[in-house]
Write an enzyme that holds these catalytic residues in place. Structure first.
Site, PDB file in Angstrom:
ATOM      1  N   ALA A  34       0.808  -1.213   0.000  1.00  0.00           N
ATOM      2  CA  ALA A  34       0.000   0.000   0.000  1.00  0.00           C
ATOM      3  C   ALA A  34       0.849   1.274   0.000  1.00  0.00           C
ATOM      4  O   ALA A  34       0.423   2.310  -0.513  1.00  0.00           O
ATOM      5  CB  ALA A  34      -0.926  -0.013   1.214  1.00  0.00           C
ATOM      6  N   THR A  38       0.522   5.589  -1.584  1.00  0.00           N
ATOM      7  CA  THR A  38       0.113   6.729  -0.742  1.00  0.00           C
ATOM      8  C   THR A  38       0.404   8.063  -1.433  1.00  0.00           C
ATOM      9  O   THR A  38      -0.344   9.028  -1.259  1.00  0.00           O
ATOM     10  CB  THR A  38       0.806   6.712   0.643  1.00  0.00           C
ATOM     11  N   ARG A  46      -1.650   0.604   7.625  1.00  0.00           N
ATOM     12  CA  ARG A  46      -1.090   0.696   8.975  1.00  0.00           C
ATOM     13  C   ARG A  46      -0.292   1.960   9.215  1.00  0.00           C
ATOM     14  O   ARG A  46       0.249   2.150  10.288  1.00  0.00           O
ATOM     15  CB  ARG A  46      -0.240  -0.546   9.267  1.00  0.00           C
ATOM     16  N   ASP A 114      -5.462  -1.597  -6.269  1.00  0.00           N
ATOM     17  CA  ASP A 114      -5.870  -0.336  -6.900  1.00  0.00           C
ATOM     18  C   ASP A 114      -5.638  -0.267  -8.408  1.00  0.00           C
ATOM     19  O   ASP A 114      -6.101   0.672  -9.066  1.00  0.00           O
ATOM     20  CB  ASP A 114      -5.170   0.855  -6.209  1.00  0.00           C
ATOM     21  N   HIS A 131      -3.832  -9.895  -3.737  1.00  0.00           N
ATOM     22  CA  HIS A 131      -5.051  -9.689  -2.955  1.00  0.00           C
ATOM     23  C   HIS A 131      -6.230  -9.309  -3.841  1.00  0.00           C
ATOM     24  O   HIS A 131      -7.229  -8.795  -3.351  1.00  0.00           O
ATOM     25  CB  HIS A 131      -4.800  -8.641  -1.870  1.00  0.00           C
ATOM     26  N   CYS A 164     -26.230 -10.759  -8.899  1.00  0.00           N
ATOM     27  CA  CYS A 164     -25.789 -11.116 -10.250  1.00  0.00           C
ATOM     28  C   CYS A 164     -26.976 -11.096 -11.214  1.00  0.00           C
ATOM     29  O   CYS A 164     -28.009 -11.716 -10.939  1.00  0.00           O
ATOM     30  CB  CYS A 164     -25.154 -12.505 -10.206  1.00  0.00           C
ATOM     31  N   CYS A 167     -27.314 -15.020 -12.635  1.00  0.00           N
ATOM     32  CA  CYS A 167     -27.803 -16.148 -11.819  1.00  0.00           C
ATOM     33  C   CYS A 167     -28.481 -15.708 -10.525  1.00  0.00           C
ATOM     34  O   CYS A 167     -28.977 -16.553  -9.774  1.00  0.00           O
ATOM     35  CB  CYS A 167     -26.653 -17.094 -11.494  1.00  0.00           C
ATOM     36  N   SER A 206       4.441  -3.073   5.018  1.00  0.00           N
ATOM     37  CA  SER A 206       4.826  -3.289   6.415  1.00  0.00           C
ATOM     38  C   SER A 206       5.312  -4.716   6.640  1.00  0.00           C
ATOM     39  O   SER A 206       5.838  -5.029   7.704  1.00  0.00           O
ATOM     40  CB  SER A 206       3.643  -2.992   7.339  1.00  0.00           C
TER      41      SER A 206
END
Ligand code: NAD
Length: 267
Positions: A34, A38, A46, A114, A131, A164, A167, A206
């Protein structure tokens, strides 16, 4: 670090050492977090202005079973996604895209969701999003995919818990929720990159979120050099070859200068 050259002893700065590590590498890989975003105006988790305290995402269990948790999630997303779309890559992302274009960077393993590496011009096939990504929405039962923009339009039209259209299943962001394992293909790809790299550059993380934090150790076991560029100390600082403390944007762009490369503009 001191270097002997033509009979003279030269004192190298951390920045010089970073340039040397990158120059000597044949199979450089970066691991980003992250902190690289910034400077584009996206808070980290964090750091002092992090979203950890203000907007904790729901756990997977909460999200699937609890309509209220989903309504809270979509309401936050309706307000925040337009800002995410406006964010632009900064000098750090652009420097990594330049390295890749110059054939100096095999790929980027990112914990970020992002999409700013791709927006900076990094080849999406060389960016492993450990992620997930906030720019895609999936249905939970069948994996039907929708763009973030499509769902944003539905939220802005008044839907509070969109389902959705194919479905009828519950929809979710294609990002990892708390308590959820990482996508296997992305993790396998990241581990393979960590095994073959000869220099891992770790930027703006971190290093407390596993399994991402294990990747530098895999690289080290396979003989790679490691460098960390971060504002604050990390648990791996004493296990790497170099720590450069400070902001990623200026540090990475001066690394590009030192390598004699031009910083690419965003694609
Ligand atoms: P983190 O918030 O735990 O740590 C960020 C680190 O970056 C901190 O140590 C901080 O000191 C450092 N930092 C902040 N700005 C910096 C800068 N300009 N230059 C250099 N260092 C800087 O982030 P993490 O380790 O990536 O883990 C957080 C988790 O949250 C990840 O799983 C990620 O998916 C998610 N997240 C993503 C985003 C994003 O996509 N941009 C934003 C917030 C959180």
């Amino acid at each position: 670090m001191r270097l002997k050259q033509d009979g003279m002893v030269i004192e190298l700065t951390d920045q010089d050492e970073l340039i040397q590590l990158a120059a000597n590498a044949d199979r450089m890989v970066t691991l980003t977090g992250a902190g690289i975003s910034t400077e584009s105006g996206i808070p980290d988790y964090r750091g002092p202005n992090g979203v950890w305290a203000t907007q904790k995402p729901p756990t997977l269990g909460d999200y699937e079973s609890n309509e209220e948790a989903r309504i809270g999630f979509w309401s936050f997303r309706r307000e925040s996604y337009p800002m995410m779309l406006e964010r632009q890559p900064n000098r750090g992302h652009l420097a990594l895209a330049s390295l890749e274009r110059a054939g100096k960077l095999l790929g980027i393993i990112t914990q970020n969701i992002d999409g700013l590496h791709q927006k900076a011009g990094s080849d999406s096939g060389r960016v492993v999003e450990l992620h997930g990504t906030t720019h895609e929405i999936r249905c939970i039962p069948n994996g039907h995919r929708f763009s973030g923009l499509d769902i944003q339009a539905r939220l802005e039209a008044g839907e509070i818990d969109p389902h959705c259209v194919i479905c009828g299943g519950v929809l979710r962001s294609a990002t990892i929720l708390f308590g959820e394992p990482l996508p296997k293909a992305a993790l396998d790809h990241a581990v393979a990159m960590s095994q073959i790299t000869d220099f891992m550059l770790i930027v703006g993380t971190s290093l407390v979120v596993n399994p991402a934090a294990q990747l530098p150790l895999i690289a080290r076991r396979n003989g790679a050099k490691l460098a960390i560029v971060n504002r604050e100390p990390t648990p791996l600082d004493d296990k790497v070859d170099l720590v450069v403390r400070g902001d990623a944007g200026p540090i990475l762009s001066s690394m590009i200068d030192g390598l004699g490369l031009a910083v690419s503009s965003a694609s």
